[in-house]
Design an enzyme around this catalytic site. Sequence first.
Site, PDB file in Angstrom:
ATOM      1  N   ASN A  16       0.861  -1.186   0.000  1.00  0.00           N
ATOM      2  CA  ASN A  16       0.000   0.000   0.000  1.00  0.00           C
ATOM      3  C   ASN A  16       0.895   1.233   0.000  1.00  0.00           C
ATOM      4  OD1 ASN A  16      -1.831   2.024   0.468  1.00  0.00           O
ATOM      5  ND2 ASN A  16      -2.302   1.431   2.583  1.00  0.00           N
ATOM      6  N   TRP A  17       0.961   1.872  -1.144  1.00  0.00           N
ATOM      7  CA  TRP A  17       1.878   3.007  -1.281  1.00  0.00           C
ATOM      8  C   TRP A  17       1.314   4.327  -0.758  1.00  0.00           C
ATOM      9  CZ3 TRP A  17       5.755   3.496  -5.891  1.00  0.00           C
ATOM     10  CH2 TRP A  17       6.690   2.450  -5.781  1.00  0.00           C
ATOM     11  N   LYS A  18       0.053   4.307  -0.372  1.00  0.00           N
ATOM     12  CA  LYS A  18      -0.568   5.531   0.167  1.00  0.00           C
ATOM     13  C   LYS A  18      -0.301   6.732  -0.760  1.00  0.00           C
ATOM     14  CE  LYS A  18      -0.108   3.509   4.668  1.00  0.00           C
ATOM     15  NZ  LYS A  18      -0.186   3.677   6.110  1.00  0.00           N
ATOM     16  N   HIS A 104      -9.872   1.509   4.643  1.00  0.00           N
ATOM     17  CA  HIS A 104      -8.586   1.753   5.291  1.00  0.00           C
ATOM     18  C   HIS A 104      -8.766   2.797   6.406  1.00  0.00           C
ATOM     19  CE1 HIS A 104      -4.475   2.961   6.057  1.00  0.00           C
ATOM     20  NE2 HIS A 104      -4.130   1.801   5.541  1.00  0.00           N
ATOM     21  N   GLU A 106      -7.043   5.207   7.368  1.00  0.00           N
ATOM     22  CA  GLU A 106      -6.804   6.609   7.002  1.00  0.00           C
ATOM     23  C   GLU A 106      -8.015   7.197   6.276  1.00  0.00           C
ATOM     24  OE1 GLU A 106      -3.048   5.777   5.178  1.00  0.00           O
ATOM     25  OE2 GLU A 106      -2.226   5.431   7.177  1.00  0.00           O
ATOM     26  N   GLU A 173      -6.124  -4.359  10.562  1.00  0.00           N
ATOM     27  CA  GLU A 173      -5.099  -3.336  10.778  1.00  0.00           C
ATOM     28  C   GLU A 173      -5.493  -2.459  11.961  1.00  0.00           C
ATOM     29  OE1 GLU A 173      -2.698  -2.273   7.013  1.00  0.00           O
ATOM     30  OE2 GLU A 173      -4.518  -1.100   6.986  1.00  0.00           O
ATOM     31  N   GLY A 179       1.751   2.652  10.885  1.00  0.00           N
ATOM     32  CA  GLY A 179       2.752   3.718  10.806  1.00  0.00           C
ATOM     33  C   GLY A 179       3.399   4.090  12.131  1.00  0.00           C
ATOM     34  N   SER A 217       2.572  -1.646  10.579  1.00  0.00           N
ATOM     35  CA  SER A 217       3.992  -1.688  10.960  1.00  0.00           C
ATOM     36  C   SER A 217       4.675  -3.027  10.702  1.00  0.00           C
ATOM     37  CB  SER A 217       4.168  -1.278  12.426  1.00  0.00           C
ATOM     38  OG  SER A 217       3.806   0.063  12.601  1.00  0.00           O
ATOM     39  N   GLY A 238       2.603  -1.058   4.390  1.00  0.00           N
ATOM     40  CA  GLY A 238       2.662   0.337   3.976  1.00  0.00           C
ATOM     41  C   GLY A 238       4.091   0.777   3.771  1.00  0.00           C
TER      42      GLY A 238
HETATM   43  P1  PGA Z   1       2.355   0.632   7.680  1.00  0.00           P
HETATM   44  O1  PGA Z   1       0.953   0.842   6.940  1.00  0.00           O
HETATM   45  O2  PGA Z   1       2.917  -0.678   7.227  1.00  0.00           O
HETATM   46  O3  PGA Z   1       3.175   1.805   7.236  1.00  0.00           O
HETATM   47  O4  PGA Z   1       2.068   0.644   9.143  1.00  0.00           O
HETATM   48  C1  PGA Z   1       0.082  -0.219   6.748  1.00  0.00           C
HETATM   49  C2  PGA Z   1      -1.194   0.273   6.123  1.00  0.00           C
HETATM   50  O5  PGA Z   1      -1.629   1.395   6.445  1.00  0.00           O
HETATM   51  O6  PGA Z   1      -1.802  -0.407   5.300  1.00  0.00           O
END
Ligand code: PGA
Length: 256
Positions: A16-18, A104, A106, A173, A179, A217, A238
Amino acid sequence: INSFNKTNVNMIYIANWKMYGNLADIKSLKNVINLSNQKKFKKSKIIYCPPFTLLDVFIKKTKNSKIIIGAQNCHFTNSYGAFTGSINSKMIKNIGAKYVILGHSECRQAGDTNTTINKKIISALSEKLNIIFCIGETLDEKKKGNTKKILKKQISIGLSKVKKNKNILIAYEPRWAIGTGITPRLQDLEKTILEIKKICKKMPNVYSNLKILYGGSVNNENSSQIVKIPFIQGLLIGKASLNSKKFIDIIKKTII
Ligand code: PGA
């Protein structure tokens, strides 16, 4: 439960490159493509979810590889309309992406509710897209002992009206793990995964073909322990997926 045999599992790795990535970053795909073409990788899957702006180049670049491309969100309607700044599931399908991340944390923080997520899921399924459905509690909800209740609500509303689960991956998640560099204790994670399974069992349409992934993470140090947990069939990654070396390292350490 104990009879679950990990050797039969096809691992799924989602990058997931966000809101990261520009055209120059496509170069890093080369090594991942090479890895995906290796024999021992035959049964597993790598799904890249770059930002919308890179979907087309990613799709072209990975055309002759086993890598699959997905989007990171979609609008709740699959018809076209006056929704400035939005992308619908038809457009995602049309460009050649096969998956879409929905729910997600976010996006939930930015306003997505269980109900809008459900609409998005139904819309994406109607276009035959595969869904990466994210669920997870906040730190506050966890501290109050509400994790199970929250997950139950997210799943029952988010996946209501799903007729047949051919193509939904559930990614657990916890918001506090995304993150932050913090991951759940393994015994807690195992317990939560079993709870998710139990919740889904009450929804036969969802339960058939259920696949549960973990995200939050994940890195090359914790991943090999995480995938040992029963019923975890993949990882949603991520930050560590932005660096192809780290991403490959995670895959190599966990491939079953
Ligand atoms: P992260 O993000 O690996 O940077 O914690 C995971 C995600 O949000 O899918």
